[in-house]
Design a protein around this motif. Structure first.
Motif, PDB file in Angstrom:
ATOM      1  N   CYS A   1      20.069  -2.534 -34.049  1.00  0.00           N
ATOM      2  CA  CYS A   1      18.690  -2.958 -33.827  1.00  0.00           C
ATOM      3  C   CYS A   1      18.436  -3.212 -32.345  1.00  0.00           C
ATOM      4  O   CYS A   1      17.493  -2.675 -31.758  1.00  0.00           O
ATOM      5  N   VAL A   2      19.280  -4.032 -31.736  1.00  0.00           N
ATOM      6  CA  VAL A   2      19.091  -4.402 -30.330  1.00  0.00           C
ATOM      7  C   VAL A   2      19.190  -3.182 -29.424  1.00  0.00           C
ATOM      8  O   VAL A   2      18.469  -3.081 -28.429  1.00  0.00           O
ATOM      9  N   ASN A   3      20.046  -2.231 -29.778  1.00  0.00           N
ATOM     10  CA  ASN A   3      20.147  -1.011 -28.970  1.00  0.00           C
ATOM     11  C   ASN A   3      18.837  -0.216 -28.996  1.00  0.00           C
ATOM     12  O   ASN A   3      18.521   0.484 -28.041  1.00  0.00           O
ATOM     13  N   GLN A   4      18.080  -0.327 -30.076  1.00  0.00           N
ATOM     14  CA  GLN A   4      16.808   0.397 -30.188  1.00  0.00           C
ATOM     15  C   GLN A   4      15.660  -0.320 -29.492  1.00  0.00           C
ATOM     16  O   GLN A   4      14.832   0.309 -28.854  1.00  0.00           O
ATOM     17  N   VAL A   5      15.585  -1.650 -29.638  1.00  0.00           N
ATOM     18  CA  VAL A   5      14.385  -2.368 -29.190  1.00  0.00           C
ATOM     19  C   VAL A   5      14.619  -3.373 -28.079  1.00  0.00           C
ATOM     20  O   VAL A   5      13.664  -3.917 -27.529  1.00  0.00           O
ATOM     21  N   GLY A   6      15.857  -3.676 -27.764  1.00  0.00           N
ATOM     22  CA  GLY A   6      16.136  -4.693 -26.746  1.00  0.00           C
ATOM     23  C   GLY A   6      16.003  -6.089 -27.336  1.00  0.00           C
ATOM     24  O   GLY A   6      15.872  -6.267 -28.542  1.00  0.00           O
ATOM     25  N   ILE A   7      16.057  -7.069 -26.441  1.00  0.00           N
ATOM     26  CA  ILE A   7      15.991  -8.468 -26.879  1.00  0.00           C
ATOM     27  C   ILE A   7      14.911  -9.208 -26.111  1.00  0.00           C
ATOM     28  O   ILE A   7      14.445  -8.759 -25.073  1.00  0.00           O
ATOM     29  N   ARG A   8      14.528 -10.321 -26.655  1.00  0.00           N
ATOM     30  CA  ARG A   8      13.687 -11.262 -25.923  1.00  0.00           C
ATOM     31  C   ARG A   8      14.301 -12.637 -26.123  1.00  0.00           C
ATOM     32  O   ARG A   8      14.871 -12.928 -27.176  1.00  0.00           O
ATOM     33  N   VAL A   9      14.209 -13.464 -25.104  1.00  0.00           N
ATOM     34  CA  VAL A   9      14.716 -14.826 -25.205  1.00  0.00           C
ATOM     35  C   VAL A   9      13.623 -15.651 -25.863  1.00  0.00           C
ATOM     36  O   VAL A   9      12.462 -15.613 -25.452  1.00  0.00           O
ATOM     37  N   TYR A  10      13.990 -16.360 -26.916  1.00  0.00           N
ATOM     38  CA  TYR A  10      12.987 -17.116 -27.662  1.00  0.00           C
ATOM     39  C   TYR A  10      13.480 -18.530 -27.912  1.00  0.00           C
ATOM     40  O   TYR A  10      14.655 -18.756 -28.194  1.00  0.00           O
ATOM     41  N   ARG A  11      12.549 -19.478 -27.801  1.00  0.00           N
ATOM     42  CA  ARG A  11      12.820 -20.885 -28.084  1.00  0.00           C
ATOM     43  C   ARG A  11      11.585 -21.458 -28.758  1.00  0.00           C
ATOM     44  O   ARG A  11      10.558 -21.641 -28.113  1.00  0.00           O
TER      45      ARG A  11
END
Length: 142
Positions: free
Chosen positions: A50-60
């Motif tokens: 999943c992360v390889n397709q869409v990347g990440i976002r930092v969330y809090r």
């Protein structure tokens, strides 16, 4: 100059270039280490795919909890792919899979009802959409 460790391979070449001409008498030559058998290719986890397709976002979600890297995608009914598969995997680990074919990568009515059930149990807004807040709690609640 006294060398305390045995020199091998590249280290010996470096030592000779620096002017060291002999190893200490107690140094032993170690036999070559046999190569380990080739490992089977690692299976890519649902999260990695999943992360390889869409990347990440930092969330809090609030100041009293830690930040977390969540997939940079919002999922809703009709979506498909690796991130849906990852969400289904997390949902099934929290709620139990409704059947052997649940983790299929298609966000259909069953996945939607499981998302809403998880959101209700986690005291989140129940909308059936896997956005940053739902990702966060799917990934942190054990």
């Amino acid at each position: 100059m006294r060398i305390r460790h045995a020199l091998t391979g590249a280290a010996l070449g470096i030592a000779l270039a620096l002017g060291v001409t002999s190893a200490p008498a107690q140094a032993a030559v170690r036999p070559p280490v046999p190569e380990a058998p080739a490992a089977a290719p690692a299976v890519t986890s649902h999260r990695s795919a999943c992360v390889n397709q869409v990347g990440i976002r930092v969330y809090r979600p609030s100041s009293d909890v830690q930040t977390l890297d969540v997939p940079n995608v919002t999922l809703r009914q009709g979506n498909s792919g690796a991130c849906v598969r990852y969400a289904q995997h997390l949902l099934s680990s929290h709620l139990g899979a409704p059947g052997p074919d649940f983790i299929d990568g298609d966000f259909g009515p069953t996945t939607g009802s499981y998302v809403r059930r998880f959101q209700r149990n986690a005291h989140l807004t129940v909308d059936g959409i896997v956005g940053p807040k739902t990702w966060y709690w799917l990934m942190t609640i054990n």
